[in-house]
Scaffold this active site. Structure first.
Site: not given
Ligand code: 6V0
Length: 332
Positions: A51, A54-56, A98, A105, A137, A165, A168, A192, A247
């Site tokens: 990611d 780094p801390d997270k 996100r 989009r 996405n 999908d 579901r 999707h 989700t």
């Molecule tokens: P989130 O909780 O914001 O996590 C995203 C993570 O990506 C964070 O920890 C960021 O630090 C990290 N990040 C961002 N940029 C970078 C980078 N350049 N390099 C490394 N790490 C980075 O988002 P969440 O986990 O909820 O969603 C992640 C993605 O999955 C989004 O684009 C959603 O839209 C997508 N989803 C897709 C689904 C599908 O069916 N295809 C379903 C659910 C979510």
């Protein structure tokens, strides 16, 4: 005195590449749900997390490591550097932005393409033989982007697409008929997202093709009921995001299921994002969207020839156009 006494004249240890390694890029809600499902289902010997925070990242790694006493033995590593992913069998990308409230989009896509430029090339370089699963996405266009940026053959780049999908969909049909979702065979294909296509004509429950059974028995059903079920699938993600903010669990299980099929060469059919050009009359460019695909250790082995009515195939081509339009506005 050592805790253990080595066995004499034993073979040298097996090389570490005999272990199964999965990398997950992005440790947000989705990445962590996938990682934890992979862990509990014992699908990997090593999980590497990446990611940009780094801390997270370190917090998530430690939190998973602290469950070691309750889980199969899995090495868990994490770094902001892609070297940690070296030699992966499978790389899963969930990183990125996100959608902001009111954001289009296309604008989300452009932001995520910028992220992918920093993610895909080093990931592909560290694991040149791996299979890539894209989850971020908009997943269909980003799978195309990942294919381009990785230089991988097309069988080794897929997107989680409508696997979720379809799950579901199967749940809603099963709930409607009061049966087990695992006995319901049903596919959602295409984008999707909003233009996805429900393949009603090929749905079967316990091997019985449902619509032709109803028609043969002259049992009336409302087309609107079918439309409503599909609309609730399309609305599902919005509903969950509206209620809990994101989700995670279902996408976690859905992607872990893909990992199992691929790494254990299960040759199961999953609706996932693949290069659709030339299948089901989809043409006009290198468009990626979900089709029922046979998956195995090589990634995408084949696309299944599921029966589609003219109406379903027209809808699929419309879905392809929607994605191609987005793709054409991309600067790669
Ligand atoms: P989130 O909780 O914001 O996590 C995203 C993570 O990506 C964070 O920890 C960021 O630090 C990290 N990040 C961002 N940029 C970078 C980078 N350049 N390099 C490394 N790490 C980075 O988002 P969440 O986990 O909820 O969603 C992640 C993605 O999955 C989004 O684009 C959603 O839209 C997508 N989803 C897709 C689904 C599908 O069916 N295809 C379903 C659910 C979510």
């Amino acid at each position: 005195s050592a805790l253990f006494k080595p066995i004499r004249n034993s073979d040298p240890p097996l090389p570490s590449h005999r272990c199964t390694k999965i990398s997950v890029v992005g440790v947000g809600n989705v990445g962590m749900a996938i990682a934890q499902t992979i862990l509990t289902q014992d699908l990997a010997d090593e999980i590497a997390l990446v990611d940009s925070k780094p801390d997270k990242l370190r917090g998530e790694m430690l939190d998973l490591q602290h469950a070691a006493a309750f889980l199969p033995r899995t090495k868990i590593t994490a770094s902001v550097d892609y070297d940690v992913t070296a030699g992966s069998d499978l790389c899963i990308v969930t990183a990125g932005a996100r959608q902001n409230p009111g954001e289009s989009r296309l604008s989300l896509l452009q932001r995520n393409v910028a992220h992918f430029r920093h993610i895909i090339p080093p990931l592909a370089k560290a694991s040149p033989d791996s299979i890539l699963i894209i989850v971020s996405n908009p997943v269909d266009v980003l799978t195309y982007v990942a294919w381009k940026l990785s230089g991988f053959p097309v069988n080794r780049v897929l997107g989680s697409g409508t696997n979720l999908d379809s799950s579901r969909f199967r749940f809603l049909i099963a709930d409607h008929l009061d049966v087990n979702a695992q006995d319901v065979q049903a596919f959602i294909v295409g984008e999707h997202g909003d233009s996805s296509v429900a393949l009603w004509s090929s749905i079967s429950v316990g091997g019985i093709p449902v619509l032709s059974f109803l028609e043969k028995q002259q049992i009336a059903y409302e087309k609107q009921t079918l439309e409503d079920i599909h609309q609730s699938v399309v609305g599902s993600a919005y509903e969950v995001i509206g209620l809990k903010g994101y989700t995670s669990w279902a996408i976690g299980y859905s992607v872990a299921n893909l990992a199992r099929t691929i790494l254990r060469d299960q040759r199961k059919i999953h609706p996932v994002t693949v290069l659709a050009r030339g299948f089901y009359g989809v043409d006009g460019g290198d468009v990626f969207l979900s089709l029922p695909a046979l998956l195995g250790r090589n990634g995408v082995v084949a696309v299944t020839n599921v029966h589609m009515t003219d109406e379903e195939s027209e809808k699929l081509q419309k879905s392809a156009k929607t994605i191609l339009e987005m793709q054409s506005q991309l600067e790669l």
